[in-house]
Design a protein around this motif. Structure first.
Motif, short mmCIF file in Angstrom:
data_model
loop_
_atom_site.label_atom_id
_atom_site.label_comp_id
_atom_site.label_asym_id
_atom_site.label_seq_id
_atom_site.Cartn_x
_atom_site.Cartn_y
_atom_site.Cartn_z
N PRO A 94 0.81 -1.22 0.00
CA PRO A 94 0.00 0.00 0.00
C PRO A 94 0.84 1.27 0.00
N VAL A 95 1.94 1.30 0.79
CA VAL A 95 2.75 2.51 0.89
C VAL A 95 3.46 2.81 -0.44
N ASP A 96 4.05 1.78 -1.05
CA ASP A 96 4.75 2.00 -2.30
C ASP A 96 3.78 2.36 -3.42
N HIS A 97 2.59 1.77 -3.41
CA HIS A 97 1.60 2.10 -4.42
C HIS A 97 1.16 3.55 -4.26
N ALA A 98 0.97 3.99 -3.01
CA ALA A 98 0.61 5.38 -2.76
C ALA A 98 1.68 6.32 -3.32
N ARG A 99 2.96 5.98 -3.09
CA ARG A 99 4.06 6.80 -3.62
C ARG A 99 3.97 6.95 -5.13
N LYS A 100 3.77 5.83 -5.82
CA LYS A 100 3.73 5.86 -7.27
C LYS A 100 2.55 6.70 -7.78
N LEU A 101 1.39 6.55 -7.17
CA LEU A 101 0.22 7.29 -7.61
C LEU A 101 0.38 8.79 -7.32
N MET A 102 0.96 9.14 -6.17
CA MET A 102 1.16 10.56 -5.85
C MET A 102 2.17 11.20 -6.81
N GLU A 103 3.18 10.45 -7.21
CA GLU A 103 4.13 10.98 -8.20
C GLU A 103 3.44 11.28 -9.52
N LYS A 104 2.58 10.40 -9.94
CA LYS A 104 1.86 10.61 -11.19
C LYS A 104 0.89 11.78 -11.09
N TYR A 105 0.30 11.95 -9.91
CA TYR A 105 -0.65 13.05 -9.71
C TYR A 105 0.04 14.41 -9.68
N THR A 106 1.16 14.50 -8.97
CA THR A 106 1.84 15.78 -8.82
C THR A 106 2.83 16.08 -9.94
N GLY A 107 3.31 15.05 -10.62
CA GLY A 107 4.35 15.24 -11.62
C GLY A 107 5.71 15.49 -11.00
N LYS A 108 5.86 15.09 -9.73
CA LYS A 108 7.13 15.26 -9.03
C LYS A 108 7.48 13.96 -8.30
N PRO A 109 8.79 13.65 -8.17
CA PRO A 109 9.16 12.44 -7.43
C PRO A 109 8.87 12.59 -5.95
N TYR A 110 8.57 11.48 -5.31
CA TYR A 110 8.26 11.45 -3.88
C TYR A 110 9.53 11.55 -3.04
N LEU A 111 10.64 11.04 -3.57
CA LEU A 111 11.90 10.97 -2.82
C LEU A 111 13.05 11.56 -3.64
N ASN A 112 14.08 11.98 -2.94
CA ASN A 112 15.37 12.24 -3.58
C ASN A 112 16.12 10.92 -3.63
N ALA A 113 16.14 10.30 -4.79
CA ALA A 113 16.72 8.97 -4.92
C ALA A 113 17.35 8.84 -6.30
N SER A 114 17.96 7.69 -6.55
CA SER A 114 18.67 7.50 -7.81
C SER A 114 17.73 7.62 -9.02
N TYR A 115 16.47 7.26 -8.84
CA TYR A 115 15.54 7.33 -9.96
C TYR A 115 15.08 8.75 -10.27
N SER A 116 15.35 9.69 -9.35
CA SER A 116 14.80 11.05 -9.51
C SER A 116 15.88 12.11 -9.60
N ILE A 117 17.12 11.74 -9.89
CA ILE A 117 18.21 12.71 -10.01
C ILE A 117 17.85 13.75 -11.07
N GLY A 118 18.01 15.02 -10.70
CA GLY A 118 17.71 16.10 -11.64
C GLY A 118 16.31 16.62 -11.56
N SER A 119 15.45 16.01 -10.74
CA SER A 119 14.07 16.45 -10.59
C SER A 119 13.85 16.99 -9.17
N THR A 120 12.91 17.91 -9.05
CA THR A 120 12.61 18.51 -7.75
C THR A 120 11.61 17.67 -7.00
N ARG A 121 11.97 17.29 -5.79
CA ARG A 121 11.09 16.46 -4.97
C ARG A 121 9.82 17.21 -4.57
N MET A 122 8.70 16.51 -4.49
CA MET A 122 7.46 17.15 -4.04
C MET A 122 7.61 17.63 -2.60
#
Length: 306
Positions: A94-122
């Motif tokens: 549930p937690v990881d699914h929530a993260r993925k859906l919130m990223e799609k909703y906001t257009g911003k990554p949930y975390l500062n992580a390797s997958y989000s380098i160069g993007s501004t965290r929500m």
């Protein structure tokens, strides 16, 4: 006695008894729901739109992005049309699914992580707003502890979600996480046939679109065992279990990443193909191929740069 009318027979209808719906469709024209609602991607709409009460089967090689694309589609439908969903996502916590859906909703990554380098965290406030929105539009169906859910269990919870929350879409992902036990010694082909019939009856009765994810027989994932050339897109008839998956579906979609694992200069590894291989309702689409680009930082899909 001359005005007497025969008693109605349960389960027997005339076409005239559906006059209200026939008339509504005639009056609505291309704006009616039988034509489908937009997916949020104009290029996808040319081949596939979402019609209430239908069943879409989604397949693709492991790691091709079946679940990611379905989540993005659900977020689009919720944002643009106010749809409410039941989610039976058995490969996500549930937690990881929530993260993925919130990223799609906001257009911003949930975390500062390797997958989000160069993007501004929500920001924290954006996360709270996204979670509130998520809670209004998505309701999870989870199995009981230490059990594999049956299709009857899932549809029972989905019916409750229709009545309590008014869900218009249901995602079941994937087939191979359901209870495999078959009653009466029936074959898997007959088991799949009965299972899909139950899903279709639910979809039609409650006017709820159902997406059902099923893996192909070949389980070679992207980046596993050879180059991308050795991993052609599966067909709907490659789905493990039965040809009923394509035969009984209203729509069939293959999600494929043809260039995943490509080296620099060999193509965009985030290119995603949607191969629409069945559309029963000609008002809502046609067989064809659509290309999108996946943004790994936000989980969103875009066609504007292609």
């Amino acid at each position: 006695m001359l005005d007497a009318q025969p008693l109605p027979i349960q389960g027997l209808f005339s076409f005239w008894s559906f006059w209200d719906q026939v008339y509504d469709l005639y009056q609505q024209g291309p704006k009616g729901l039988s034509w489908g609602v937009s997916t949020g991607w104009s290029t996808v709409d040319t081949c596939y739109q979402v019609v209430p009460g239908e069943l879409t089967i989604v397949t693709g090689l492991p790691n091709s992005g079946k679940s990611e694309w379905l989540d993005a589609l659900a977020v689009n439908l919720a944002k643009q049309h106010g749809w409410v969903f039941g989610l039976c996502s058995l490969e996500n916590t549930p937690v990881d699914h929530a993260r993925k859906l919130m990223e799609k909703y906001t257009g911003k990554p949930y975390l500062n992580a390797s997958y989000s380098i160069g993007s501004t965290r929500m920001e924290f406030g954006e996360m709270i707003d996204a979670l509130i929105w998520l809670d209004e539009h998505f309701h999870m169906i989870r199995p009981l502890p230490d059990t594999m859910p049956t299709i009857d269990y899932i549809l029972e919870k989905a019916r409750a979600a229709v009545l309590r929350y008014g869900i218009q879409g249901l995602i079941i992902d994937p087939y191979n996480e359901l209870d495999p036990n078959r009653s009466g010694g029936i074959s898997e082909t007959e088991h799949v046939s009965r299972l899909l019939t139950k899903i279709k009856r639910f979809a039609q009765h409650y006017d709820c679109h159902v997406w059902f994810v099923a893996h192909p027989r070949t389980q070679r994932g992207l980046g596993v065992g050879g180059g991308t050339e050795s991993l052609p897109a599966p067909t709907m008839y490659d789905i493990s279990g039965s040809a009923h998956f394509i035969n009984k579906a209203d729509n069939g979609v293959v999600v494929h990443r043809p260039l995943a694992g490509a080296s620099v200069g060999q193509g965009d590894p985030f290119t995603v193909q949607l191969l629409v291989r069945k559309v029963r309702n000609k008002l809502a689409g046609k067989i064809g191929d659509v290309t999108l680009r996946y943004d790994g930082a936000t989980g969103q899909y875009d066609a504007s740069d292609l």
